[in-house]
Scaffold this motif. Structure first.
Motif, PDB file in Angstrom:
ATOM      1  N   UNK A  63      28.452  17.853 -63.272  1.00 41.30           N
ATOM      2  CA  UNK A  63      28.393  16.405 -63.524  1.00 41.30           C
ATOM      3  C   UNK A  63      27.096  15.879 -62.929  1.00 41.30           C
ATOM      4  N   UNK A  65      25.219  13.972 -60.348  1.00 43.31           N
ATOM      5  CA  UNK A  65      25.508  13.528 -58.982  1.00 43.31           C
ATOM      6  C   UNK A  65      24.851  12.184 -58.728  1.00 43.31           C
ATOM      7  N   UNK A  66      23.534  12.148 -58.826  1.00 42.64           N
ATOM      8  CA  UNK A  66      22.832  10.889 -58.597  1.00 42.64           C
ATOM      9  C   UNK A  66      21.974  10.596 -59.820  1.00 42.64           C
ATOM     10  N   UNK A 139      21.439  19.214 -49.912  1.00 42.59           N
ATOM     11  CA  UNK A 139      22.842  18.972 -49.566  1.00 42.59           C
ATOM     12  C   UNK A 139      23.420  20.178 -48.838  1.00 42.59           C
ATOM     13  N   UNK A 142      21.684  20.603 -45.274  1.00 42.68           N
ATOM     14  CA  UNK A 142      22.217  19.778 -44.189  1.00 42.68           C
ATOM     15  C   UNK A 142      23.696  20.080 -43.957  1.00 42.68           C
ATOM     16  N   UNK A 173      16.996  18.487 -37.762  1.00 39.21           N
ATOM     17  CA  UNK A 173      16.618  17.234 -38.406  1.00 39.21           C
ATOM     18  C   UNK A 173      15.108  17.053 -38.414  1.00 39.21           C
TER      19      UNK A 173
ATOM     20  N   UNK B 332      17.953   0.340 -56.067  1.00 41.67           N
ATOM     21  CA  UNK B 332      19.366   0.711 -56.192  1.00 41.67           C
ATOM     22  C   UNK B 332      19.851   1.330 -54.901  1.00 41.67           C
ATOM     23  N   UNK B 391      24.277  11.909 -43.633  1.00 48.05           N
ATOM     24  CA  UNK B 391      24.486  13.300 -44.002  1.00 48.05           C
ATOM     25  C   UNK B 391      24.782  13.409 -45.503  1.00 48.05           C
ATOM     26  N   UNK B 392      24.108  14.333 -46.191  1.00 46.28           N
ATOM     27  CA  UNK B 392      24.399  14.500 -47.614  1.00 46.28           C
ATOM     28  C   UNK B 392      25.878  14.796 -47.835  1.00 46.28           C
ATOM     29  N   UNK B 393      26.428  14.204 -48.892  1.00 43.55           N
ATOM     30  CA  UNK B 393      27.864  14.329 -49.126  1.00 43.55           C
ATOM     31  C   UNK B 393      28.574  13.057 -48.706  1.00 43.55           C
ATOM     32  N   UNK B 397      23.775   9.112 -47.140  1.00 46.19           N
ATOM     33  CA  UNK B 397      22.684   9.892 -47.722  1.00 46.19           C
ATOM     34  C   UNK B 397      22.185   9.261 -49.014  1.00 46.19           C
ATOM     35  N   UNK B 398      23.118   8.877 -49.877  1.00 46.08           N
ATOM     36  CA  UNK B 398      22.739   8.336 -51.183  1.00 46.08           C
ATOM     37  C   UNK B 398      21.798   7.144 -50.999  1.00 46.08           C
ATOM     38  N   UNK B 401      18.416   8.250 -49.113  1.00 42.60           N
ATOM     39  CA  UNK B 401      17.622   9.152 -49.944  1.00 42.60           C
ATOM     40  C   UNK B 401      16.979   8.403 -51.106  1.00 42.60           C
ATOM     41  N   UNK B 402      17.769   7.561 -51.783  1.00 46.71           N
ATOM     42  CA  UNK B 402      17.224   6.818 -52.918  1.00 46.71           C
ATOM     43  C   UNK B 402      16.121   5.875 -52.449  1.00 46.71           C
ATOM     44  N   UNK B 472      29.748  11.460 -53.056  1.00 47.70           N
ATOM     45  CA  UNK B 472      29.896  12.549 -54.024  1.00 47.70           C
ATOM     46  C   UNK B 472      29.736  12.050 -55.458  1.00 47.70           C
ATOM     47  N   UNK B 473      30.239  10.881 -55.733  1.00 41.86           N
ATOM     48  CA  UNK B 473      30.121  10.377 -57.095  1.00 41.86           C
ATOM     49  C   UNK B 473      29.622   8.929 -57.102  1.00 41.86           C
ATOM     50  N   UNK B 474      28.369   8.731 -56.742  1.00 48.14           N
ATOM     51  CA  UNK B 474      27.865   7.357 -56.616  1.00 48.14           C
ATOM     52  C   UNK B 474      27.698   6.646 -57.943  1.00 48.14           C
ATOM     53  N   UNK B 475      27.795   7.380 -59.048  1.00 41.97           N
ATOM     54  CA  UNK B 475      27.572   6.750 -60.355  1.00 41.97           C
ATOM     55  C   UNK B 475      28.482   5.554 -60.589  1.00 41.97           C
ATOM     56  N   UNK B 478      26.380   2.978 -58.843  1.00 39.34           N
ATOM     57  CA  UNK B 478      25.008   2.842 -59.338  1.00 39.34           C
ATOM     58  C   UNK B 478      24.989   2.296 -60.762  1.00 39.34           C
TER      59      UNK B 478
END
Lengths: 630, 533
Positions: A63, A65-66, A139, A142, A173, B332, B391-393, B397-398, B401-402, B472-475, B478
């Motif tokens: 799917x 993810x971002x 991902x 980390x 980090x 975003x 932390x990613x996940x 993070x989202x 990172x964006x 995990x599913x930011x859509x 977003x």
């Protein structure tokens, strides 16, 4: 392959969730859940391997993810020759370590938590390796860091364990800071973070002049995760964690993530001579530097930790000079023998009530024979004695290193002598001679249960014969391993330039490195078995060097004095002087001045009509004056 | 039901609930608490269809209501949601039930007044996010201040009066200038079009010359900068947080601070796009300073709550960077980071509140080894800490990172320093966690600590669900923001091009001649206001 490929990472995740949520009910049974999920994952990995062996690779997405603007990050995996090898190591060696853990962690109150973390680690590590893009790699990157943090600090009631976990996370980090910037740089240049597209547009990266910068930034991340100079400092302390954790995370798998990353981006590194030189230099330096610290350490696990740092250095020499297959080969054989060494150390600790000080060991060979014999196999493998696994992989790295630059070979060979010496010292002091731990402890010594010795035995077999998959042509083999990986490293080849080395010279180099290893072993034999050379006298004679090595070059002290303390002092100064003093001072001053004005102007409000009338008159006069004279 | 109607109902339902509280006898504390919880819960449920039916592919306002309110001055009741406000609106309704639950046993005196203030506050906050009329906006903006002032001043800690007064005065200073700017805008609209209106949509159609944008931008920016807070306008925040009751902190960090960043997105950028482009470099500086400064100060705090307060300065610095970098990713990411911060720092304050209620101290040195005594709490607390350090996940993070990947394209150097912030984020959070939760359990008081009860688990669990959901599913989230964000970017970029090419004004710090821009603007100002249109 699509029908089952997702089970590979998701089974361990399922195990982690089950053990995490129902751990209280499962207790010791958590180990069974964890083992079954990893075994299942290993089964599917083998199944996938059979496809890859036939040349069928897989690249697909589950799917998105971002998704934001032109940034598209799929949750997708790439299973090719490179990833499948590491997946086999992660799930295969991982399973053996899970199995061993059942025995090792037996009776620990946190056993369910332990297996939840361990499963979570395998999940993250598989994502790291299987991901088909940089962000998924990050991902996993980390994620394994988190599991490392949790498992190092597993016995969190110990200050030292909690501290070591934190140190590992924060040091990593620092590396991830560089890694993240590398991702940003690649994305802002190419508009993609997917491997396939990056490799397609690699010329654009070079044309923009950011190729070297990008590879170096990613490598900063690798120095953190794979414990290379100067970010290696967390790994020795990571030995605070349970020993199987050291075997799985801090020897066989996680710490090799940086090597995997460079191998994955082989084309980019091959295209930048500067990046290659940096990787080789750091790898070479670390290989020797860490080995020197292993010479004098008295903690069985820490010796192995420094050894791991050093061996990772060798892997970076391999991938750095462009011998990517050799680097990955060593990654695999190292996973076998180093996991075995750590598990063996764990078995020794198990026998000795968790003692890790080799000065208090000795003569264990007859008492814990399986542990001792398997440990000895691993020792021969890491020392580079043919035909054990380490010989082939290390030799191939050194051969290619010589073709890259003889100087690198010289240091590599020096490191090999040191390796043979410190490993022999470790083996001799642990298993031979007389027991030095006191009578009471001696009484207690016992071999570990089969659940622990079976993994040891399997790993010993792998350490003994694992090298045969990559026998070089020089020795009459056909190097299956290298041929298997060829498709992944194909495009990089045109950018690589090795000097020609004649067969005669190659034989000579090979013989030299074996002789050097034997010399290292022999020297240790004279010191610790025969007693011809007294270790105490050596220490006395080289007191200066010994002290520096014993204190690990004072690097931790330096970090404390040069980074941590100044940072804390600076932050305190910011807080008290700048924030409380200046900024808030001004804010409060504004308030006080306002009040002051209020106090002054309050006097005008006297309440007497006469005064107000006087003010009105004054005002009228002023206005008139303005119009008349203004 | 018509969605527009539902939007109005959702917004005013808490106010109705508050009025009902007035009729409940004050000794019926449990009834009052239950009622307040029920009201916030229903409000949240009412907001869900809004989220579900919101069409993320449209950039304009949805669920609009346009009614006359004070026609004599051109103020109307105009409300609606777009991709910038929808998430914040739902965040508010989501946070409130937890704020009420966290007060269950913590608030002992004047429960009736407390719950009244909370519900009143909720309508105020929701109103801010839906207002599309500047008078209406200002009314909600100020209305929200009153209950917050009371929350801190009455139910706060020992220095509550100082903190409450500081909070209100500081905010007022900014608000007053904003009010002046609103009135100027109103007059200016009349001067150019002949119509008196406070309507946001009408006002945003104005082509305001740079010289005027310059000052209006500053007036609005000050109000919002204080609210965010942007360095160096942040010193009210630690005081307010330390003194506020847990729920106050949760709302303050979770929602009130977002009104600052929201204000920039809603007003400063679309209304004054040229000035926004012009001042962007200043905000890059302030954002990066805020990120690092907030993180460094967090490292050395001794009070957990103060630590979390300073970490807000750092986290919102990321949001500001993302807003002014103006790329689809960074913006975003900025919006998601606003939500994230609401969740994770809200949850951090809730966690701090839980141990404070047990130990009546927040000094880090008073703790140690708590994980042993409170394993369930330790798990939740760790997840929240990890979310906060990105932390990613997890959701953190989202957002980060964006923001960073988007900003890097535009301002690489600033982004490098901002990215360094993630190192220090790990330092202050993990060090705090280690000192509070790990190590031997030595203190007698800590040995007796009870783990979380069902109510407290019920507070933390939904937040943790969203931490992972967004991670995990930011859509889901977003998708709602994309179109509005793209439109905003277009507006500002078009204005920037015009500013640079036609007005020959360059963003701050970029070209030597631009430094004199403010003086230049005065002349231009007169020129334009005389002969525009």
């Amino acid at each position: 392959m699509e029908s089952f490929i997702w089970y590979i990472p998701l089974l361990p995740l399922l195990g982690a969730i089950i053990n995490g949520v129902f751990g209280k009910l499962l207790k010791e049974k958590a180990g069974i859940v964890a083992n079954l999920t990893i075994l299942g994952s290993f089964y599917f990995t083998v199944k996938a391997f059979l496809y890859v062996k036939d040349g069928i690779t897989f690249n697909g997405n589950l799917f998105t993810w971002i998704s934001a603007g032109n940034l598209q990050v799929p949750f997708g995996v790439l299973v090719d020759q490179l990833s499948i090898i590491i997946m086999l190591v992660v799930t295969g060696v991982g399973f053996l370590i899970h199995l061993y853990s059942i025995g090792y962690m037996h009776g620990d109150p946190g056993v369910a938590r332990y297996f939840a973390y361990l499963n979570l680690f395998v999940f993250s590590m598989l994502l790291l390796v299987m991901g088909n893009n940089l962000v998924l790699l990050y991902l996993g990157w980390e994620g394994v860091g988190l599991c490392s943090y949790l498992l190092i600090g597993f016995w969190y009631e110990k200050h030292s364990a909690a501290r070591a976990g934190m140190k590992a996370f924060i040091t990593n980090r620092v590396g991830d800071f560089g890694f993240a910037l590398g991702i940003f740089l690649i994305f802002s240049t190419l508009g993609t973070i997917q491997y396939a597209e990056i490799f397609q547009q690699v010329d654009k990266l070079a044309a923009a002049g950011v190729l070297t910068a990008a590879t170096l930034l990613l490598f900063v991340g690798a120095t953190g995760k794979s414990a290379q100079f100067p970010l290696y400092i967390w790994l020795p302390d990571a030995m605070e964690g349970p020993t199987p954790v050291s075997a799985l995370i801090h020897a066989a798998t996680m710490v090799t993530a940086g090597v995997y990353m460079v191998a994955r981006f082989n084309l980019l590194y091959a295209m930048s001579e500067v990046a290659q030189a940096v990787v080789v230099t750091i790898g070479t330096f670390t290989a020797v530097f860490a080995a020197t610290m292993a010479l004098v350490n008295n903690d069985i696990k820490r010796v192995l930790a420094y050894s791991t740092i050093s061996q990772l250095g060798y892997m970076f020499i391999g991938v750095g000079v462009g011998a990517f297959a050799a680097g990955i080969f060593h990654l695999m054989t190292h996973a076998f023998f180093k996991a075995l060494l750590f598990l063996g150390a764990g078995s020794v600790m198990h026998a000795l009530a968790n003692n890790t000080d080799i000065r208090k060991m000795g003569g264990l060979y007859p008492k814990i024979k399986i542990t001792a014999i398997t440990f000895i196999v691993a020792w021969l493998a890491i020392s580079g004695i043919p035909p054990f696994a380490g010989f082939f992989s290390k030799d191939e790295i050194l051969a290619k290193a010589f073709a890259y630059s003889p100087v690198v070979w010289v240091f590599g060979a020096l490191g090999a002598v040191l390796t043979a010496f410190y490993m022999s010292r470790l083996v001799f002091l642990t298993f031979f001679g007389k027991f030095r731990g006191g009578e009471e402890l001696e009484h207690h010594i016992h071999e570990s249960p089969p659940v622990m010795t079976i993994p040891l035995s399997i790993l010993a077999i792998l350490s003994a014969i694992g090298g045969f998959v990559g026998v070089p042509e020089l020795l009459g083999g056909s190097n299956h391993f290298e041929h298997f990986l060829e498709p992944v490293f194909e495009r990089a080849q045109e950018h690589l330039h090795f000097a020609h080395v004649s067969h005669g010279l190659e034989y000579t180099l090979m013989a030299t490195s074996v002789l050097l290893a034997l010399a290292g072993i022999g020297f240790a034999y004279l010191m610790y078995i025969k007693g011809t050379i007294s270790p105490a006298k050596m220490t006395e004679r080289f007191k200066g060097i010994y002290t520096v090595l014993y204190h690990k070059y004072y690097v931790d002290e330096f970090v404390e004095a040069a980074i941590i303390r100044p940072l804390l002092a600076f932050s305190r100064w910011l807080w008290h002087v700048v924030d409380d003093g200046i900024i808030d001072g001004i804010v409060n001053l504004v308030g006080k001045v306002t009040i002051l004005f209020g106090l002054i102007f309050r006097r005008i409000q006297t309440g007497y009509v006469q005064n107000y009338a006087a003010f009105i008159v004054l005002g009228v006069i002023l206005i008139l004056a303005y119009y008349i004279f203004g | 039901m018509e969605m527009a109607t539902l939007l109005n109902y959702t917004t005013f339902f808490p106010l109705v609930g508050a009025l009902v509280i007035l009729m409940i006898p004050r000794k019926e504390e449990l009834l009052i608490k239950s009622w307040a919880f029920l009201v916030t819960l229903v409000t949240f449920l009412l907001s869900l269809p809004l989220f579900y039916h919101f069409d993320g592919t449209q950039a304009g306002f949805q669920f609009e209501t346009v009614k006359k309110w004070i026609p004599q001055i051109g103020a109307g009741y105009h409300v609606g949601l777009d991709g910038i406000s929808i998430l914040l609106f739902v965040l508010t309704t989501f946070i409130m039930p937890f704020a009420i639950l966290s007060s269950w046993s913590a608030i002992q005196k004047n429960v009736k007044e407390y719950m009244f203030a909370m519900l009143f506050l909720e309508t105020g906050m929701l109103g801010v996010f839906i207002s599309l009329d500047l008078v209406l906006f200002y009314v909600f903006w100020e209305a929200m201040l009153i209950p917050m002032y009371i929350l801190i001043g009455v139910w706060g800690g020992p220095r509550r009066i100082y903190a409450a007064v500081k909070f209100v005065l500081y905010t007022m200073v900014g608000s007053v200038l904003m009010l002046a700017a609103i009135i100027f805008l109103y007059v200016y609209h009349q001067a150019t079009t002949g119509v008196f209106t406070f309507d946001y949509v009408e006002l945003s159609k104005l082509a305001i010359p740079f010289g005027i944008q310059f000052w209006l931008f500053l007036a609005f920016a000050l109000a919002f900068a204080i609210k965010v807070p942007i360095f160096p306008f942040h010193t009210w925040l630690p005081d307010a947080h330390v003194e506020a009751p847990t729920a106050g902190s949760v709302i303050l960090a979770g929602i009130l601070l977002k009104m600052g960043t929201y204000g920039f997105l809603r007003f400063n950028l679309p209304l004054f796009p040229k000035a926004a482009a012009y001042f962007a470099p200043l905000f890059f500086w302030l954002a990066v300073i805020g990120i690092l400064y907030g993180a460094w100060l967090s490292i050395v705090q001794r009070d957990v709550k103060k630590l979390v307060a300073y970490s807000s300065v750092s986290h919102l610095g990321f949001v500001m960077l993302g807003i002014f970098a103006l790329t689809s990713q960074s913006l975003q990411g900025g919006i998601i980071q606003m939500i994230n911060h609401g969740l994770s720092s809200g949850a951090l304050f809730l966690a701090v509140g839980m141990i404070y209620e047990r130990r009546h101290t927040r000094e880090i040195s008073e703790f140690g080894g708590v994980a042993k005594a409170m394993p369930v709490f330790a798990t939740f607390f760790l997840i929240v800490v990890l979310s906060s350090l990105g932390l990613p996940g997890t959701n953190g993070f989202i957002g980060e990172f964006l923001i960073l990947i988007g900003s890097f394209k535009v301002v690489p150097t600033f982004t490098v320093f901002a990215t360094a912030g993630i190192i220090f984020g790990a330092v202050y959070l993990l060090w705090m966690y280690k000192r509070v939760m790990f190590g031997p359990l030595t203190k007698e008081e800590n040995k007796k600590l009870a783990d979380l009860n069902a109510r407290e688990v019920a507070i933390m669990l939904p937040i943790v669900v969203f931490i992972f959901w967004i991670g995990i599913y930011p859509s889901t989230f977003l998708n709602k923001t994309e179109a509005s964000v793209e439109k905003l970017i277009e507006t500002v970029h078009a204005a920037k091009t015009e500013m640079v090419e036609q007005d020959n004004i360059h963003p701050l710090f970029t070209k030597g001649e631009a430094v004199k821009a403010s003086r230049l603007t005065f002349n231009e100002n007169e020129r334009v206001s005389g002969g525009s249109e």
